[in-house]
Design a protein around this motif. Structure first.
Motif, PDB file in Angstrom:
ATOM      1  N   SER A   1      10.780  18.138  24.833  1.00  0.00           N
ATOM      2  CA  SER A   1      11.149  19.312  24.032  1.00  0.00           C
ATOM      3  C   SER A   1      10.300  19.289  22.766  1.00  0.00           C
ATOM      4  O   SER A   1      10.352  18.320  22.008  1.00  0.00           O
ATOM      5  CB  SER A   1      12.638  19.256  23.674  1.00  0.00           C
ATOM      6  N   PHE A   2       9.524  20.365  22.554  1.00  0.00           N
ATOM      7  CA  PHE A   2       8.554  20.384  21.475  1.00  0.00           C
ATOM      8  C   PHE A   2       8.668  21.686  20.681  1.00  0.00           C
ATOM      9  O   PHE A   2       8.935  22.748  21.238  1.00  0.00           O
ATOM     10  CB  PHE A   2       7.135  20.253  22.031  1.00  0.00           C
ATOM     11  N   THR A   3       8.447  21.582  19.363  1.00  0.00           N
ATOM     12  CA  THR A   3       8.488  22.777  18.532  1.00  0.00           C
ATOM     13  C   THR A   3       7.186  23.561  18.656  1.00  0.00           C
ATOM     14  O   THR A   3       6.156  23.052  19.091  1.00  0.00           O
ATOM     15  CB  THR A   3       8.718  22.437  17.052  1.00  0.00           C
ATOM     16  N   VAL A   4       7.271  24.816  18.250  1.00  0.00           N
ATOM     17  CA  VAL A   4       6.102  25.700  18.170  1.00  0.00           C
ATOM     18  C   VAL A   4       6.081  26.278  16.762  1.00  0.00           C
ATOM     19  O   VAL A   4       7.042  26.924  16.331  1.00  0.00           O
ATOM     20  CB  VAL A   4       6.178  26.831  19.209  1.00  0.00           C
ATOM     21  N   THR A   5       5.013  26.018  16.025  1.00  0.00           N
ATOM     22  CA  THR A   5       4.935  26.481  14.631  1.00  0.00           C
ATOM     23  C   THR A   5       3.674  27.277  14.334  1.00  0.00           C
ATOM     24  O   THR A   5       3.560  27.854  13.262  1.00  0.00           O
ATOM     25  CB  THR A   5       5.000  25.275  13.666  1.00  0.00           C
ATOM     26  N   GLU A   6       2.700  27.292  15.262  1.00  0.00           N
ATOM     27  CA  GLU A   6       1.466  28.024  15.004  1.00  0.00           C
ATOM     28  C   GLU A   6       0.867  28.539  16.306  1.00  0.00           C
ATOM     29  O   GLU A   6       1.255  28.115  17.407  1.00  0.00           O
ATOM     30  CB  GLU A   6       0.464  27.155  14.258  1.00  0.00           C
ATOM     31  N   ALA A   7      -0.081  29.455  16.159  1.00  0.00           N
ATOM     32  CA  ALA A   7      -0.718  30.077  17.315  1.00  0.00           C
ATOM     33  C   ALA A   7      -2.164  30.407  16.969  1.00  0.00           C
ATOM     34  O   ALA A   7      -2.583  30.355  15.807  1.00  0.00           O
ATOM     35  CB  ALA A   7       0.041  31.339  17.726  1.00  0.00           C
TER      36      ALA A   7
ATOM     37  N   GLU B   1      -7.263  33.865  24.784  1.00  0.00           N
ATOM     38  CA  GLU B   1      -7.142  35.202  24.221  1.00  0.00           C
ATOM     39  C   GLU B   1      -5.919  35.251  23.307  1.00  0.00           C
ATOM     40  O   GLU B   1      -5.940  35.816  22.229  1.00  0.00           O
ATOM     41  CB  GLU B   1      -7.019  36.238  25.338  1.00  0.00           C
ATOM     42  N   GLN B   2      -4.835  34.624  23.772  1.00  0.00           N
ATOM     43  CA  GLN B   2      -3.670  34.330  22.939  1.00  0.00           C
ATOM     44  C   GLN B   2      -3.122  32.984  23.380  1.00  0.00           C
ATOM     45  O   GLN B   2      -3.072  32.689  24.588  1.00  0.00           O
ATOM     46  CB  GLN B   2      -2.574  35.398  23.047  1.00  0.00           C
ATOM     47  N   ALA B   3      -2.700  32.156  22.416  1.00  0.00           N
ATOM     48  CA  ALA B   3      -2.158  30.834  22.753  1.00  0.00           C
ATOM     49  C   ALA B   3      -1.209  30.369  21.666  1.00  0.00           C
ATOM     50  O   ALA B   3      -1.464  30.581  20.481  1.00  0.00           O
ATOM     51  CB  ALA B   3      -3.286  29.815  22.929  1.00  0.00           C
ATOM     52  N   ALA B   4      -0.118  29.766  22.082  1.00  0.00           N
ATOM     53  CA  ALA B   4       0.811  29.104  21.160  1.00  0.00           C
ATOM     54  C   ALA B   4       0.565  27.607  21.229  1.00  0.00           C
ATOM     55  O   ALA B   4       0.420  27.042  22.316  1.00  0.00           O
ATOM     56  CB  ALA B   4       2.258  29.415  21.545  1.00  0.00           C
ATOM     57  N   VAL B   5       0.500  26.953  20.074  1.00  0.00           N
ATOM     58  CA  VAL B   5       0.280  25.510  20.017  1.00  0.00           C
ATOM     59  C   VAL B   5       1.617  24.804  20.228  1.00  0.00           C
ATOM     60  O   VAL B   5       2.573  25.020  19.479  1.00  0.00           O
ATOM     61  CB  VAL B   5      -0.330  25.094  18.664  1.00  0.00           C
ATOM     62  N   ILE B   6       1.680  23.967  21.262  1.00  0.00           N
ATOM     63  CA  ILE B   6       2.876  23.177  21.535  1.00  0.00           C
ATOM     64  C   ILE B   6       2.732  21.855  20.793  1.00  0.00           C
ATOM     65  O   ILE B   6       1.740  21.139  20.978  1.00  0.00           O
ATOM     66  CB  ILE B   6       3.048  22.945  23.045  1.00  0.00           C
ATOM     67  N   ASN B   7       3.699  21.524  19.951  1.00  0.00           N
ATOM     68  CA  ASN B   7       3.563  20.363  19.070  1.00  0.00           C
ATOM     69  C   ASN B   7       3.864  19.049  19.782  1.00  0.00           C
ATOM     70  O   ASN B   7       4.704  18.248  19.357  1.00  0.00           O
ATOM     71  CB  ASN B   7       4.447  20.519  17.833  1.00  0.00           C
ATOM     72  N   TYR B   8       3.145  18.835  20.878  1.00  0.00           N
ATOM     73  CA  TYR B   8       3.181  17.536  21.535  1.00  0.00           C
ATOM     74  C   TYR B   8       2.143  16.622  20.887  1.00  0.00           C
ATOM     75  O   TYR B   8       1.009  17.029  20.639  1.00  0.00           O
ATOM     76  CB  TYR B   8       2.879  17.674  23.035  1.00  0.00           C
ATOM     77  N   ASN B   9       2.539  15.373  20.601  1.00  0.00           N
ATOM     78  CA  ASN B   9       1.644  14.363  20.026  1.00  0.00           C
ATOM     79  C   ASN B   9       1.029  14.826  18.711  1.00  0.00           C
ATOM     80  O   ASN B   9      -0.133  14.539  18.422  1.00  0.00           O
ATOM     81  CB  ASN B   9       0.536  13.992  21.026  1.00  0.00           C
TER      82      ASN B   9
END
Length: 432
Positions: free
Chosen positions: A45-51, A105-113
């Protein structure tokens, strides 16, 4: 692979939308086992804070419009698993190229590692995104551009992505174990933001974080801790469950591995002798190492880094500093949120100073910035994440007068501190 979008409803969640997509071409790694070049997506389970992408589609997440110099760090250095701009090296991803191929083209950064979820470990995989393209990936989650755009437009900083095989990320509601009323893990220590203390009778108490800037009702999680010189919360073996590292008067240091169903497994020895003379800070200091280690200050004021090469005991040490005799309250924390751990330490004058490093465990040659005053009364300082909500970062500080305060950290700035407890002066040992 099925991708489901959920929204909170009362005490639970309901499905808002559902579609299909792809994970890594070799499926998902076992929990805590994701590595580079395996073509597996991480589990957890990882947060998403940027794209990032071609242009902001109207998201509340921090957004980067990709340009020709945009890179994502894959080289084993300070930029690892971070966005940067420049020429880059062979392992760094050229975001401009992947964008024009349709994937970013669009991507959400998954805060893994990576922060704010965890300190970055070199080699534990990087550039894990939810992105367009709708094809099997090297470890990302890929789906249609329309789905990614919808996700970005409805997301808020700190929203979470839960990913993995069903059996690894969901548990039956009939499973037995300790109460999980806050929606946290069943493990005895739910979060790095939990506050632990040892009472005079040797009981180890955990005050769980509620995720809203407050601590919940305490629970006893152990007995016989009355003589411990120090206790540290740390995921020693990188299995996703927080463990306890304890120093004892006989000079040994032991690890109590946390169990996912609650409680702790059989203790094992991490250090055999002389640790009663050391003041320690446990955590990731050298980001090239897979497992967290220990920074230890000896009686001569020398600061040593002890590696934990296999997630069990300490092996070898190297000198990283001297002249630390008056700085006992040392804390590992990423002050400027650049993915590289720093040391924070108050002096006898009460000034909190910042000791930055180069990403390989070596201190920068620079004047030590002063980042606070009035810290002379601090008894313990603990770095934590998600105390005020997903993605937040800060320090929990217990003062000698028994007051407990939380100091939020931004990117090299302080937020407004808050009082979160009183009466802690009677506790014999406070966990870090």
């Amino acid at each position: 692979m099925i991708i489901t979008g959920c929204v909170k409803s009362g005490a639970g969640y309901i499905t808002e939308w559902q579609t299909t997509g792809f994970a890594g071409s070799q499926g998902f790694s076992a929990p805590g086992q994701a590595r580079e070049d395996t073509y597996r997506s991480p589990t957890g389970s990882f947060t998403v804070t940027e794209a990032l992408g071609r242009r902001n589609p109207g998201t509340a997440l921090r957004y980067r419009a990709i340009n020709r110099s945009s890179r994502w760090g894959g080289e084993h250095r300070a930029t690892y698993n971070q966005y940067f701009e420049g020429l880059g090296g062979p392992a760094d991803e050229n975001l401009w190229t992947y964008m024009n191929q349709g994937y970013y083209e669009q991507a959400a950064v998954i805060n893994y590692n990576r922060l704010p979820d965890a300190s970055t470990v070199l080699g534990a995989s990087y550039a894990i995104f939810l992105h367009a393209g709708n094809v099997p990936s090297a470890g990302c989650i890929s789906t249609t551009l329309a789905t990614v755009t919808r996700f970005l437009r409805t997301s808020r900083p700190g929203d979470r992505i839960v990913m993995g095989a069903v059996g690894d990320v969901f548990r039956s509601v009939s499973r037995t174990g300790p109460a999980d009323t806050a929606g946290k893990s069943l493990a005895s220590i739910h979060s790095s933001s939990d506050a632990l203390s040892v009472a005079p009778d040797g009981t180890l108490w955990n005050y769980p974080t509620l995720g809203n800037g407050a601590l919940g009702q305490r629970a006893a999680i152990g007995k016989g801790w009355g003589t411990a010189r120090s206790v540290s919360k740390v995921d020693w073996n990188r299995d996703g469950i927080l463990d306890l590292l304890a120093q004892w008067p006989n000079g040994t240091m032991t690890v109590y591995p946390g169990r996912s169903a609650g409680g702790f497994g059989a203790a094992f020895t991490a250090g055999t002798a002389g640790w009663h003379q050391m003041s320690i800070a446990a955590g990731t200091w050298d980001t090239s190492q897979r497992y967290p280690g220990v920074l230890a200050r000896d009686s001569a004021g020398k600061l040593w880094l002890y590696d934990n090469p296999a997630g069990r005991g300490l092996a070898g040490r190297r000198l990283v500093g001297s002249g630390w005799a008056t700085l006992a309250n040392v804390t590992i924390a990423d002050w400027d949120n650049n993915g590289v751990p720093d040391l924070l330490a108050p002096g006898r004058d009460g000034v909190l100073r910042l000791y930055r490093q180069d990403g390989r465990g070596n201190f920068r040659s620079e004047a030590r910035p002063q980042i606070g005053t009035g810290w002379g009364g601090a008894r313990t300082i603990t770095a934590s994440t998600s105390f005020q909500g997903a993605g937040t970062r800060g320090l929990t500080v217990v003062f000698h007068d028994g007051a407990v305060r939380y100091f939020p950290m931004g990117q090299g700035t302080w937020g407004a501190p808050s009082n979160i407890g009183t009466g802690w002066g009677a506790f014999r040992t406070l966990a870090r």
